[in-house]
Design a protein around this motif. Structure first.
Motif, PDB file in Angstrom:
ATOM      1  N   HIS A   2      30.543  -4.105 -25.597  1.00  0.00           N
ATOM      2  CA  HIS A   2      29.549  -3.635 -26.118  1.00  0.00           C
ATOM      3  C   HIS A   2      28.969  -2.811 -25.022  1.00  0.00           C
ATOM      4  O   HIS A   2      28.401  -1.592 -25.121  1.00  0.00           O
ATOM      5  CB  HIS A   2      28.457  -4.912 -26.545  1.00  0.00           C
ATOM      6  CG  HIS A   2      27.193  -4.066 -26.892  1.00  0.00           C
ATOM      7  ND1 HIS A   2      27.020  -3.804 -28.078  1.00  0.00           N
ATOM      8  CD2 HIS A   2      26.002  -3.898 -26.351  1.00  0.00           C
ATOM      9  CE1 HIS A   2      25.624  -3.116 -28.417  1.00  0.00           C
ATOM     10  NE2 HIS A   2      25.069  -3.529 -26.863  1.00  0.00           N
ATOM     11  N   THR A   3      28.997  -3.238 -23.522  1.00  0.00           N
ATOM     12  CA  THR A   3      28.625  -2.645 -22.458  1.00  0.00           C
ATOM     13  C   THR A   3      29.105  -1.353 -22.170  1.00  0.00           C
ATOM     14  O   THR A   3      28.584  -0.421 -22.005  1.00  0.00           O
ATOM     15  CB  THR A   3      28.730  -3.588 -21.257  1.00  0.00           C
ATOM     16  OG1 THR A   3      28.101  -4.896 -21.590  1.00  0.00           O
ATOM     17  CG2 THR A   3      27.773  -3.042 -19.895  1.00  0.00           C
ATOM     18  N   ASP A   4      30.548  -1.380 -22.427  1.00  0.00           N
ATOM     19  CA  ASP A   4      31.397  -0.169 -22.338  1.00  0.00           C
ATOM     20  C   ASP A   4      30.928   0.908 -23.238  1.00  0.00           C
ATOM     21  O   ASP A   4      30.742   2.124 -22.860  1.00  0.00           O
ATOM     22  CB  ASP A   4      32.940  -0.461 -22.716  1.00  0.00           C
ATOM     23  CG  ASP A   4      33.260  -1.278 -21.377  1.00  0.00           C
ATOM     24  OD1 ASP A   4      32.677  -1.291 -20.179  1.00  0.00           O
ATOM     25  OD2 ASP A   4      34.640  -1.864 -21.393  1.00  0.00           O
ATOM     26  N   LYS A   5      30.668   0.347 -24.530  1.00  0.00           N
ATOM     27  CA  LYS A   5      30.227   1.489 -25.625  1.00  0.00           C
ATOM     28  C   LYS A   5      29.004   2.052 -25.275  1.00  0.00           C
ATOM     29  O   LYS A   5      28.695   3.227 -25.299  1.00  0.00           O
ATOM     30  CB  LYS A   5      30.174   0.764 -26.885  1.00  0.00           C
ATOM     31  CG  LYS A   5      31.732   0.518 -27.549  1.00  0.00           C
ATOM     32  CD  LYS A   5      31.356   0.285 -29.147  1.00  0.00           C
ATOM     33  CE  LYS A   5      32.923   0.073 -29.816  1.00  0.00           C
ATOM     34  NZ  LYS A   5      32.558  -0.617 -31.032  1.00  0.00           N
ATOM     35  N   PHE A  63      22.404   3.201 -29.594  1.00  0.00           N
ATOM     36  CA  PHE A  63      23.166   3.079 -30.890  1.00  0.00           C
ATOM     37  C   PHE A  63      22.088   3.510 -32.024  1.00  0.00           C
ATOM     38  O   PHE A  63      22.678   3.777 -33.200  1.00  0.00           O
ATOM     39  CB  PHE A  63      23.732   1.537 -31.063  1.00  0.00           C
ATOM     40  CG  PHE A  63      24.589   1.118 -29.925  1.00  0.00           C
ATOM     41  CD1 PHE A  63      26.025   2.093 -29.921  1.00  0.00           C
ATOM     42  CD2 PHE A  63      24.328   0.501 -28.908  1.00  0.00           C
ATOM     43  CE1 PHE A  63      26.745   1.599 -28.810  1.00  0.00           C
ATOM     44  CE2 PHE A  63      25.027  -0.033 -28.283  1.00  0.00           C
ATOM     45  CZ  PHE A  63      26.609   0.759 -28.045  1.00  0.00           C
ATOM     46  N   LEU A  64      20.887   3.582 -31.753  1.00  0.00           N
ATOM     47  CA  LEU A  64      19.998   4.005 -32.615  1.00  0.00           C
ATOM     48  C   LEU A  64      19.424   5.563 -32.773  1.00  0.00           C
ATOM     49  O   LEU A  64      19.202   5.935 -33.565  1.00  0.00           O
ATOM     50  CB  LEU A  64      18.665   3.185 -32.604  1.00  0.00           C
ATOM     51  CG  LEU A  64      18.657   1.681 -33.118  1.00  0.00           C
ATOM     52  CD1 LEU A  64      17.369   0.957 -32.710  1.00  0.00           C
ATOM     53  CD2 LEU A  64      19.109   1.256 -34.474  1.00  0.00           C
ATOM     54  N   MET A  65      20.223   5.854 -31.706  1.00  0.00           N
ATOM     55  CA  MET A  65      20.025   7.483 -31.618  1.00  0.00           C
ATOM     56  C   MET A  65      20.700   8.220 -32.313  1.00  0.00           C
ATOM     57  O   MET A  65      22.039   8.134 -32.296  1.00  0.00           O
ATOM     58  CB  MET A  65      19.981   7.756 -29.991  1.00  0.00           C
ATOM     59  CG  MET A  65      18.862   7.130 -29.240  1.00  0.00           C
ATOM     60  SD  MET A  65      18.994   7.722 -27.394  1.00  0.00           S
ATOM     61  CE  MET A  65      18.043   8.962 -27.227  1.00  0.00           C
ATOM     62  N   GLN A  66      20.433   9.046 -33.429  1.00  0.00           N
ATOM     63  CA  GLN A  66      21.199   9.829 -34.260  1.00  0.00           C
ATOM     64  C   GLN A  66      21.761  11.045 -33.496  1.00  0.00           C
ATOM     65  O   GLN A  66      22.877  11.381 -33.900  1.00  0.00           O
ATOM     66  CB  GLN A  66      20.527  10.302 -35.363  1.00  0.00           C
ATOM     67  CG  GLN A  66      19.703   9.148 -36.448  1.00  0.00           C
ATOM     68  CD  GLN A  66      20.807   8.163 -36.734  1.00  0.00           C
ATOM     69  OE1 GLN A  66      21.664   8.793 -37.315  1.00  0.00           O
ATOM     70  NE2 GLN A  66      20.469   6.765 -36.941  1.00  0.00           N
ATOM     71  N   ASP A  67      21.244  11.593 -32.529  1.00  0.00           N
ATOM     72  CA  ASP A  67      21.579  12.913 -32.158  1.00  0.00           C
ATOM     73  C   ASP A  67      21.469  13.043 -30.594  1.00  0.00           C
ATOM     74  O   ASP A  67      20.954  12.215 -30.150  1.00  0.00           O
ATOM     75  CB  ASP A  67      20.655  14.157 -32.710  1.00  0.00           C
ATOM     76  CG  ASP A  67      19.439  14.076 -32.642  1.00  0.00           C
ATOM     77  OD1 ASP A  67      18.946  12.889 -32.050  1.00  0.00           O
ATOM     78  OD2 ASP A  67      18.755  14.942 -32.789  1.00  0.00           O
ATOM     79  N   PHE A  68      22.152  13.858 -30.026  1.00  0.00           N
ATOM     80  CA  PHE A  68      22.053  13.995 -28.537  1.00  0.00           C
ATOM     81  C   PHE A  68      20.978  15.253 -28.190  1.00  0.00           C
ATOM     82  O   PHE A  68      21.376  16.465 -28.437  1.00  0.00           O
ATOM     83  CB  PHE A  68      23.419  14.684 -28.098  1.00  0.00           C
ATOM     84  CG  PHE A  68      24.445  13.528 -28.107  1.00  0.00           C
ATOM     85  CD1 PHE A  68      24.079  12.312 -27.589  1.00  0.00           C
ATOM     86  CD2 PHE A  68      25.608  13.608 -28.785  1.00  0.00           C
ATOM     87  CE1 PHE A  68      25.034  11.112 -27.800  1.00  0.00           C
ATOM     88  CE2 PHE A  68      26.443  12.599 -28.901  1.00  0.00           C
ATOM     89  CZ  PHE A  68      26.372  11.476 -28.319  1.00  0.00           C
TER      90      PHE A  68
END
Length: 279
Positions: A2-5, A63-68
């Motif tokens: 999870h930390t790596d992701k 992980f909740l962020m949809q875009d960059f």
């Protein structure tokens, strides 16, 4: 895993971003800053950026962020300093804006971000510290004019009530005063460069009702190298190897919210904008 992701997602975010904005929150109430009494304004700013970046990374669910997004806002929501409409009359909001690059839009961006952050429609006073010609100390009126014209526009649109300058000698202050449409209401003098206010400056300021204030800010608030080092220190959780060499400080705004009747600082903080240099 999870930390790596998480680290990978943050890397992608930072790689994509073109602008980074930091809001440190209220330093008067922040207990997490490392140095309780930082030795200098530069150290205080370093500490703030590092703590804000580190807190933002540890509290943001990427992980909740949809875009960059192109602009990343680094702040911790519960640390923000909103001024309620009820208390607005009782406080004075003053700011000092350090321009690290000669970009006029920076002034408007900084003032708008300060108004938005503090939930006010107007700042009571803004003092400008233009990017100095660091190799020699001689500022000129031509050097100051573009920034001053931008400030005047913000006074006319009522986003700022009063504007001031920093480190002008009597001659330059007089030149600015005679040229400007909106006159400087204050001038800050660095006590490191003179222990006593110069008599000619004092006399001129008194005659034209310009407040003389003192400060201890260095000529360059933070060098490019120090800023990159500070960013590196704030990156953790597997992000230490992220390349920060392209990031440059654009501007730094330090604000104070003072309770008028008691003269005490209710809140103080920094807003910082950095951008990635184009390859």
């Amino acid at each position: 895993v999870h930390t790596d992701k998480k680290a990978m997602k943050f890397k992608m975010l930072l790689d994509h971003a073109k602008t980074l904005r930091f809001h440190t929150g209220n330093l008067v109430s922040r207990s997490r800053l490392k140095k309780k009494c930082p030795g200098s304004p530069t150290e205080e700013l370093q500490d703030c950026i590092q703590a804000t970046l580190s807190d933002w990374i540890s509290t943001t669910n990427v992980f909740l962020m949809q875009d960059f997004p192109d602009t990343l806002d680094c702040f911790v929501p519960q640390e923000t300093d909103v001024i309620t409409p009820e208390e607005r009359e009782e406080v004075k909001v003053s700011a000092k804006l350090f321009l690290c690059e000669s970009v006029q839009s920076s002034i408007r961006d900084a003032v708008e971000m300060a108004c938005q952050t503090l939930a006010v429609s107007q700042l009571d006073s803004v003092i400008i510290a233009p990017p100095g010609p660091l190799e020699n100390d001689s500022q000129t009126l031509a050097h100051l004019q573009p920034a001053w014209e931008e400030l005047e526009t913000l006074v006319k649109s009522q986003q700022i009530a009063a504007i001031g300058t920093s480190d002008l000698d009597k001659d330059l202050l007089e030149q600015l005063y005679n040229w400007a449409q909106v006159k400087p209401s204050s001038n800050q003098v660095n006590l490191a460069s003179c222990c006593v206010m110069p008599p000619d400056l004092t006399a001129f300021a008194k005659e034209f009702d310009i407040q003389l204030l003192t400060h201890n800010d260095p000529k360059e608030l933070m060098s490019a190298g120090t800023f990159q080092e500070t960013m590196q220190d704030g990156l953790q959780d597997g992000l230490q190897d992220l390349n920060v060499a392209d990031w440059r400080l654009e501007w730094v705004l330090r604000y104070n919210v003072i309770v008028k009747s008691r003269g005490i600082i209710k809140s103080k903080g920094y807003l910082v904008s950095a951008r990635k240099a184009s390859p």
